[in-house]
Scaffold this motif. Structure first.
Motif, PDB file in Angstrom:
ATOM      1  N   ARG A   1      77.380 -85.175  23.056  1.00 17.14           N
ATOM      2  CA  ARG A   1      76.403 -84.276  23.663  1.00 17.14           C
ATOM      3  C   ARG A   1      77.113 -83.490  24.765  1.00 17.14           C
ATOM      4  NH1 ARG A   1      74.315 -86.119  19.863  1.00 17.14           N
ATOM      5  NH2 ARG A   1      72.259 -87.015  19.604  1.00 17.14           N
TER       6      ARG A   1
ATOM      7  N   CYS B   1      69.653 -88.466  12.209  1.00 19.84           N
ATOM      8  CA  CYS B   1      70.128 -87.918  10.936  1.00 19.84           C
ATOM      9  C   CYS B   1      68.969 -87.492  10.021  1.00 19.84           C
ATOM     10  CB  CYS B   1      70.966 -88.975  10.224  1.00 19.84           C
ATOM     11  SG  CYS B   1      71.425 -88.477   8.567  1.00 19.84           S
TER      12      CYS B   1
ATOM     13  N   SER C   1      78.432 -89.863  18.389  1.00 17.86           N
ATOM     14  CA  SER C   1      78.611 -88.406  18.430  1.00 17.86           C
ATOM     15  C   SER C   1      78.486 -87.910  19.859  1.00 17.86           C
ATOM     16  CB  SER C   1      77.675 -87.695  17.460  1.00 17.86           C
ATOM     17  OG  SER C   1      76.386 -87.620  17.982  1.00 17.86           O
TER      18      SER C   1
ATOM     19  N   ARG D   1      67.573 -85.612  17.219  1.00 12.52           N
ATOM     20  CA  ARG D   1      68.739 -85.300  16.374  1.00 12.52           C
ATOM     21  C   ARG D   1      69.059 -86.415  15.389  1.00 12.52           C
ATOM     22  NH1 ARG D   1      70.697 -80.746  18.157  1.00 12.52           N
ATOM     23  NH2 ARG D   1      71.985 -80.656  16.299  1.00 12.52           N
TER      24      ARG D   1
HETATM   25  C1  HEM Z   1      74.686 -93.666   5.404  1.00  5.67           C
HETATM   26  C2  HEM Z   1      74.624 -92.366   5.475  1.00  5.67           C
HETATM   27  C3  HEM Z   1      74.512 -91.559   6.738  1.00  5.67           C
HETATM   28  C4  HEM Z   1      74.741 -91.907   8.042  1.00  5.67           C
HETATM   29  C5  HEM Z   1      75.174 -93.263   8.585  1.00  5.67           C
HETATM   30  C6  HEM Z   1      74.482 -90.731   8.855  1.00  5.67           C
HETATM   31  C7  HEM Z   1      74.580 -90.702  10.236  1.00  5.67           C
HETATM   32  C8  HEM Z   1      74.358 -89.583  10.994  1.00  5.67           C
HETATM   33  C9  HEM Z   1      74.499 -89.529  12.423  1.00  5.67           C
HETATM   34  C10 HEM Z   1      74.888 -90.696  13.321  1.00  5.67           C
HETATM   35  C11 HEM Z   1      74.239 -88.263  12.805  1.00  5.67           C
HETATM   36  C12 HEM Z   1      74.393 -87.680  14.190  1.00  5.67           C
HETATM   37  C13 HEM Z   1      73.236 -87.850  15.068  1.00  5.67           C
HETATM   38  C14 HEM Z   1      73.587 -87.415  16.464  1.00  5.67           C
HETATM   39  O1  HEM Z   1      74.321 -86.436  16.693  1.00  5.67           O
HETATM   40  O2  HEM Z   1      73.107 -88.073  17.353  1.00  5.67           O
HETATM   41  C15 HEM Z   1      73.937 -87.485  11.614  1.00  5.67           C
HETATM   42  C16 HEM Z   1      73.640 -86.140  11.605  1.00  5.67           C
HETATM   43  C17 HEM Z   1      73.419 -85.422  10.468  1.00  5.67           C
HETATM   44  N1  HEM Z   1      73.322 -85.898   9.182  1.00  5.67           N
HETATM   45 FE1  HEM Z   1      73.600 -87.822   8.618  1.00  5.67          FE
HETATM   46  N2  HEM Z   1      74.126 -89.691   8.026  1.00  5.67           N
HETATM   47  C18 HEM Z   1      74.120 -90.155   6.730  1.00  5.67           C
HETATM   48  C19 HEM Z   1      73.769 -89.446   5.612  1.00  5.67           C
HETATM   49  C20 HEM Z   1      73.397 -88.137   5.598  1.00  5.67           C
HETATM   50  C21 HEM Z   1      72.998 -87.411   4.420  1.00  5.67           C
HETATM   51  C22 HEM Z   1      72.907 -88.017   3.025  1.00  5.67           C
HETATM   52  C23 HEM Z   1      72.772 -86.119   4.810  1.00  5.67           C
HETATM   53  C24 HEM Z   1      72.347 -84.923   3.994  1.00  5.67           C
HETATM   54  C25 HEM Z   1      72.099 -84.916   2.731  1.00  5.67           C
HETATM   55  C26 HEM Z   1      73.012 -86.036   6.224  1.00  5.67           C
HETATM   56  C27 HEM Z   1      72.895 -84.894   6.971  1.00  5.67           C
HETATM   57  C28 HEM Z   1      73.078 -84.843   8.340  1.00  5.67           C
HETATM   58  C29 HEM Z   1      72.985 -83.611   9.114  1.00  5.67           C
HETATM   59  C30 HEM Z   1      72.712 -82.204   8.555  1.00  5.67           C
HETATM   60  C31 HEM Z   1      73.196 -83.975  10.455  1.00  5.67           C
HETATM   61  C32 HEM Z   1      73.214 -83.037  11.667  1.00  5.67           C
HETATM   62  C33 HEM Z   1      71.840 -83.045  12.308  1.00  5.67           C
HETATM   63  C34 HEM Z   1      71.777 -82.228  13.580  1.00  5.67           C
HETATM   64  O3  HEM Z   1      72.788 -81.704  14.019  1.00  5.67           O
HETATM   65  O4  HEM Z   1      70.691 -82.130  14.145  1.00  5.67           O
HETATM   66  N3  HEM Z   1      73.383 -87.285   6.668  1.00  5.67           N
HETATM   67  N4  HEM Z   1      74.010 -88.319  10.530  1.00  5.67           N
END
Ligand code: HEM
Length: 483
Positions: free
Chosen positions: A364, A428, A362, A426
């Motif tokens: 920055r 996840c 992602s 940040r």
């Molecule tokens: C295998 C499943 C998942 C993977 C591999 C994953 C991976 C990631 C990654 C790489 C980021 C970005 C971190 C960054 O910007 O550095 C992220 C952000 C995020 N994820 Fe996940 N995610 C998964 C499942 C989920 C689930 C199930 C939810 C919610 C129910 C979720 C909600 C979010 C949210 C809201 C963000 C934004 C956080 C922010 O902006 O601070 N993710 N995720």
């Protein structure tokens, strides 16, 4: 369609871009301590290297964009231009550590402008501000007590999902089923929506949204971007209806304050005593559905793919899950203690997340100019970190293409090398929720069947999550007796 638009736009903007470049090079003398910019190429006028970046994924090898350039410039940091922005790509564990440790100091979250257009905030704030509000709110829904409560519901949904979508079929198409599974869980836990036709209507526009988020932002009929904008509007309209109905149900005592995330959002005020409006709630729920749905479903589908290809790994997972299944009373739902026993299965899932990370990386944004590794990184530049730069690196994971869950035994991979969920502030917020739904899925699936791939060498497309090109058809072989 997109290629045609790119060529036309590129041609007309070439001269403008050329003069802007001259201006840009003139201003370089003022860079941090006189240090050079990272080596690299800014590609075609205006679109930069966006097409190369995206097409590496469309061809199934997103890491190629990264590794080709690391080799060409002999550098862990290289310059590029993606989505109309000057950018540096940071590769490797040290770079990950640097970025994740400097969150909100030197860098902050950034998404391509396409994200603000696909998800225009109804509260007139940027997607960045909305993300900050969301981060503050999420611990309430994803704290350990809440997560433990979700396990039984997830198990119930998984059982019903397999009964209706997989049982008594010789062949199934895994990818759409995995999407339905994770979406059913999200609809139930976030919105208390269970009725299959309502879940299906909500799900239908989602794939268009995900591919539009990381696309070339040309809003003309037929482009991915245009379809994503329309689909996002459609989902929001459906969410408004659900929210309005819930307000009525809460007022009439037909819904409870704690039944799901929607009720919580409607009834909980922020630190200033302000309640969120309907539009703010719709934005947040849409964000959660997007963040949580395509990622976890991609992980589930790739687990099915690897277990079909690797019978010895399947046997290990089967053994572990059957021990758990046999320890339960008939019909008894999974509990927290059962999940804790699924150690080998989680190592397998982690190896899948290493080889097929649902999010490739992602962005920055640079808050203040800084120097790193002898290069100057100007204020306003975008930085991209990439999971593949460590996951597929033979110095970090020897024989990186080999599926080996033992990499996750003991203390596991070195810090900042295994980053499917990102890192630092940040990281996840849905990581634990995702772990639960993936393990519940594995438990229910291996308990019932063994399977084999119908297309042995099916291509993978990464757009932006990895997808088996034909949806991963598999032949199902139910076990003789089920626990
Ligand atoms: C295998 C499943 C998942 C993977 C591999 C994953 C991976 C990631 C990654 C790489 C980021 C970005 C971190 C960054 O910007 O550095 C992220 C952000 C995020 N994820 Fe996940 N995610 C998964 C499942 C989920 C689930 C199930 C939810 C919610 C129910 C979720 C909600 C979010 C949210 C809201 C963000 C934004 C956080 C922010 O902006 O601070 N993710 N995720």
């Amino acid at each position: 369609m997109e290629l045609l638009y790119i060529s036309l736009v590129s041609f007309f903007l070439f001269l403008v871009s050329f003069s802007l470049r001259l201006l840009f090079y003139k201003n370089r003398a003022s860079l941090y301590g006189g240090l050079p910019l990272p080596p690299g190429n800014t590609g075609w006028p205006v679109v930069g290297e966006s097409y190369h970046f995206l097409s590496a994924g469309w061809n199934g090898y997103p890491e190629k964009f990264i590794f080709d350039r690391m080799a060409k410039y002999s550098s862990n940091i290289f310059r590029t231009s993606i989505f109309g922005e000057s950018a540096a790509v940071f590769c490797g564990a040290a770079c990950n550590k640097f970025l994740f440790s400097n969150e909100n100091k030197l860098v902050q979250a950034w998404w391509p402008d396409s994200v603000n257009k696909i998800f225009p905030s109804s509260e007139q704030t940027s997607s960045k501000e909305e993300a900050i509000k969301m981060r503050k709110m999420l611990p309430k829904f994803f704290n350990p007590e809440a997560l433990q409560r979700y396990i039984g519901t997830m198990d119930e949904i998984a059982r019903k999902h397999l009964e209706t979508g997989w049982d008594n079929r010789n062949e199934v198409l895994v990818f759409p089923l995995a999407k339905t599974y994770t979406f059913q869980i999200a609809c139930r836990l976030f919105l208390s929506v269970e009725e299959p036709s309502q879940v299906a209507t909500l799900l239908e526009p989602f794939s268009a949204i995900a591919s539009g988020v990381i696309s070339i932002p040309i809003n003309l009929p037929g482009t991915q971007f245009n379809k994503a904008i329309k689909s996002s509007k459609k989902v929001k309209e459906m969410l408004y209806k659900i929210i309005k109905q819930r307000k009525i149900d809460l007022a009439q005592g037909k819904a409870s304050a704690t039944q799901d995330i929607l009720s919580h959002m409607l009834l909980t005020s922020d630190e200033d005593g302000k309640f969120m409006g309907e539009s703010g709630i719709a934005d947040k729920i849409l964000g959660l559905l997007i963040g949580g749905h395509d990622t976890a479903s991609s992980a589930c589908a790739f687990i099915v793919k690897y277990l079909a290809e690797l019978p010895a790994i399947y046997d290990g997972v089967y053994k572990e899950q059957m021990e758990i299944a046999k320890s339960k009373a008939p019909g008894e739902l999974l509990k927290w203690e059962d999940i804790q026993r699924m150690k080998y299965s989680w190592n397998v899932a982690c190896e899948v997340l290493r080889l097929a990370p649902p999010l490739q990386g992602s962005f920055r944004e640079v808050l203040t100019e800084f120097s790193y590794n002898g290069f100057s990184i100007p204020k306003g530049w975008k930085i991209y970190w990439s999971a593949n730069s460590t996951h597929r690196n033979s110095d970090v994971f020897p024989e990186p293409g080999k599926f080996d869950p033992s990499r996750f035994e003991g203390s596991g991979p070195a810090p900042y090398t295994f980053v499917p969920f990102g890192g630092g502030p940040r990281m996840c917020p849905g990581k634990e929720y995702a772990r639960l739904e993936i393990l519940v899925f594995m438990h229910n699936l291996v308990k019932r069947y063994r399977w084999e791939k119908v297309i042995p060498d099916e291509n993978i497309v990464v757009n932006p999550t990895p997808i088996p090109a034909k949806g991963l058809p598999v032949r199902m072989f139910p076990h003789q007796s089920q626990a």
